[in-house]
Design an enzyme around this catalytic site. Structure first.
Site, PDB file in Angstrom:
ATOM      1  N   ASN A   1     -15.853   6.070  -5.993  1.00  0.00           N
ATOM      2  CA  ASN A   1     -15.865   4.969  -6.944  1.00  0.00           C
ATOM      3  C   ASN A   1     -16.484   3.682  -6.370  1.00  0.00           C
ATOM      4  OD1 ASN A   1     -13.746   2.520  -7.334  1.00  0.00           O
ATOM      5  ND2 ASN A   1     -14.366   3.418  -9.276  1.00  0.00           N
ATOM      6  N   VAL A   2     -16.160   3.382  -5.108  1.00  0.00           N
ATOM      7  CA  VAL A   2     -16.652   2.136  -4.515  1.00  0.00           C
ATOM      8  C   VAL A   2     -18.163   2.217  -4.283  1.00  0.00           C
ATOM      9  CG1 VAL A   2     -16.501   0.647  -2.474  1.00  0.00           C
ATOM     10  CG2 VAL A   2     -14.420   1.600  -3.476  1.00  0.00           C
TER      11      VAL A   2
ATOM     12  N   TRP B   1     -20.273   4.086  -5.790  1.00  0.00           N
ATOM     13  CA  TRP B   1     -20.909   4.152  -7.110  1.00  0.00           C
ATOM     14  C   TRP B   1     -21.158   2.735  -7.685  1.00  0.00           C
ATOM     15  CZ3 TRP B   1     -17.884   3.081 -11.703  1.00  0.00           C
ATOM     16  CH2 TRP B   1     -18.495   3.405 -12.919  1.00  0.00           C
TER      17      TRP B   1
ATOM     18  N   GLY C   1     -20.404   7.072   1.760  1.00  0.00           N
ATOM     19  CA  GLY C   1     -19.448   7.455   0.740  1.00  0.00           C
ATOM     20  C   GLY C   1     -20.162   7.807  -0.555  1.00  0.00           C
TER      21      GLY C   1
ATOM     22  N   LYS D   1       0.864  -1.189   0.000  1.00  0.00           N
ATOM     23  CA  LYS D   1       0.000   0.000   0.000  1.00  0.00           C
ATOM     24  C   LYS D   1       0.890   1.225   0.000  1.00  0.00           C
ATOM     25  CE  LYS D   1      -4.442   0.898   0.149  1.00  0.00           C
ATOM     26  NZ  LYS D   1      -5.585   0.067  -0.273  1.00  0.00           N
TER      27      LYS D   1
ATOM     28  N   ASP E   1      -6.779   4.212  -4.859  1.00  0.00           N
ATOM     29  CA  ASP E   1      -7.495   4.045  -3.590  1.00  0.00           C
ATOM     30  C   ASP E   1      -8.178   5.403  -3.376  1.00  0.00           C
ATOM     31  OD1 ASP E   1      -7.599   2.017  -1.118  1.00  0.00           O
ATOM     32  OD2 ASP E   1      -7.392   3.999  -0.248  1.00  0.00           O
TER      33      ASP E   1
HETATM   34  O1  2IT Z   1      -8.049  -1.515  -1.061  1.00  0.00           O
HETATM   35  C1  2IT Z   1      -7.914  -2.046  -2.169  1.00  0.00           C
HETATM   36  O2  2IT Z   1      -8.064  -3.256  -2.345  1.00  0.00           O
HETATM   37  C2  2IT Z   1      -7.557  -1.182  -3.297  1.00  0.00           C
HETATM   38  N1  2IT Z   1      -7.434   0.034  -3.111  1.00  0.00           N
HETATM   39  C3  2IT Z   1      -7.338  -1.754  -4.667  1.00  0.00           C
HETATM   40  C4  2IT Z   1      -5.932  -2.211  -4.820  1.00  0.00           C
HETATM   41  C5  2IT Z   1      -5.550  -2.639  -6.207  1.00  0.00           C
HETATM   42  O3  2IT Z   1      -4.359  -2.965  -6.380  1.00  0.00           O
HETATM   43  O4  2IT Z   1      -6.379  -2.675  -7.118  1.00  0.00           O
END
Ligand code: 2IT
Length: 445
Positions: A239-240, A242, A236, A125, A165
């Site tokens: 993107n998520v 949505w 939220g 990350k 992210d």
């Molecule tokens: O928290 C997650 O799983 C992401 N932000 C996606 C990570 C990715 O490599 O697609």
């Protein structure tokens, strides 16, 4: 033999002032400690010490120029947590809350999540405390260039593959990929979440939200229930959220809330039309980080400074950020008759909220299982890049669906309790852990 409290005390001593990393570690270790203590090979290999220590951590300076010609300085990071089963893989987060400790928690979680996808990806990350709110396009561009100028030293298509992210979407991935290519003169898929015309995968933008709903659908089936007619709260509006709102609607549920830092929207008509979904994208693209304008546009209610968990619903999906759902929120949801809680943000629920939901026997899915669809499709993007071809949306969606069904089955296999209750936290942690730990033993030290 490990003792939980002794081990945790040592971990806290070695990682002071990293409360989120300690919270995420405790949740995993509580779940797996019996499995570890029952297996002398794990104990002798010091598996808990090894699995909680990131392989390496990079911290770097990011200098960029704002539109007034002033120099700004932020801090960038990449945490390469564990590569036992594949290259480090995980998103980049640009948000003022980013610290080394928060990225360590996310990299740790990502290791087990990626293991659950069944694809060969390790955990990592990264990100920065840069705040995209209110920044111009050119400021975002200059920041991304500067960030990648340093990050490119540490990543590569077979070593570490970042993605988006919070605060990092297709635009930011584009700016960073552009800079990577400028510096390295390579067309490798070193980032995922790329645009469609330059190596991205269809369905990647929708994948986290879709995957969560596929997982939720399996949960309901396992409880003899269906999504049809369910009243749903989502938090939220990125993107998520949505993707989650769109797939929930497709499966027959009615999503009545979304939220932002300014408060939440209650839309009793349901957030169920393409016009409303497109408007969520517009709101996000505006860079203002507010949802209130939705209420005016669609004649919905807006509750300033509040979270959507006070709305009576059948299912709750925290889709915003870590620790967004407190013990009080969990109690309110249960009092109002919630039937399922599906964590979609990473560690979206506080530890005491999770404990309360488990004790109340509410089926509760942890983020590392329920939101794995995003990184799973990132893995599929890597496959397509390696093969130099691209799959149709149907092919990707079918593979994503199969992966989520698989993860759900793994949670049941490891998490089903004697009384019939499924402890998805335990299930996900044990299933994710075993694969990584076994690979670590195979690889030696
Ligand atoms: O928290 C997650 O799983 C992401 N932000 C996606 C990570 C990715 O490599 O697609």
């Amino acid at each position: 033999m490990y003792n939980l409290e002794e081990f945790m005390a040592g971990l806290e001593r070695r990682n002071p002032a990293e409360p989120e990393f300690i919270q995420a570690s405790r949740e995993v270790i509580e779940s797996i400690i019996d499995v570890v203590n029952d297996n002398p090979a794990y104990v002798n290999a010091k598996i808990l010490e090894r699995i909680t220590e990131p392989d390496r951590v990079f911290s770097f300076k990011v200098e960029w120029e704002d539109d007034n010609g002033c120099v700004q300085v932020n801090r960038g990071y990449r945490v390469q947590f564990n590569n036992a089963i594949g290259p480090y893989k995980g998103g980049l987060r640009f948000h003022p809350s980013v610290t080394l400790g928060s990225l360590k928690f996310l990299g740790f979680e990502q290791t087990f999540k990626n293991s659950l996808t069944s694809l060969p990806m390790g955990g990592g990350k990264g990100g920065s405390d840069f705040n995209p709110k209110g920044k111009s396009n050119n400021e975002i561009l200059r920041f991304c260039r500067s960030f990648m100028t340093e990050l490119q030293k540490y990543i590569g298509p077979e070593t570490d593959v970042p993605a988006g992210d919070i605060g990092v979407g297709a635009r930011e991935i584009g700016f960073m990929y552009g800079q990577y290519k400028r510096m390295r003169v390579e067309n490798t898929g070193v980032l995922t979440g790329k645009g469609r015309n330059w190596g991205g995968s269809l369905v990647r933008p929708e994948a986290t939200g879709y995957g969560t709903m596929y997982f939720a659908n399996e949960m309901l089936k396992a409880h003899g229930d269906t999504m049809e007619g369910k009243r749903v709260a989502v938090s939220g509006f990125g993107n998520v959220a949505w993707g989650a709102v769109m797939k929930a609607s497709a499966l027959g549920a009615k999503v009545v809330t979304i939220s932002g830092p300014d408060g939440y929207i209650l839309d009793e008509e349901g957030i169920s039309t393409p016009e409303k979904w497109d408007y969520m994208v517009q709101l996000r693209a505006s860079n203002n980080d507010v949802v209130q304008p939705y209420a005016e546009k669609f004649k919905a209610k807006f509750f300033a400074g509040k979270k959507p968990w006070e709305v009576p619903v059948d299912m709750a999906f925290p889709c915003a950020i870590q620790n967004e759902l407190s013990l009080e929120d969990a109690k309110t949801l249960v009092k109002n008759g919630v039937k399922y809680v599906v964590e979609t943000s990473n560690m979206g629920c506080k530890a005491d909220a999770v404990t309360y939901l488990l004790e109340s026997k509410i089926p509760f899915a942890p983020g590392k299982a329920a939101n794995a669809g995003g990184v799973a499709v990132s893995g599929l993007e890597m496959s397509q890049n390696s093969m130099k071809l691209s799959w149709t949306a149907e092919e990707v969606d079918e593979k994503l669906h199969a992966i989520m069904i698989n993860i759900h089955a793994a949670c049941i296999a490891e998490g089903a309790q004697g009384d019939g209750y499924v402890n998805y936290v335990k299930g996900a942690n044990i299933a994710g852990f075993k694969k990584v730990a076994d690979a670590m033993l195979d690889l030696g030290y």
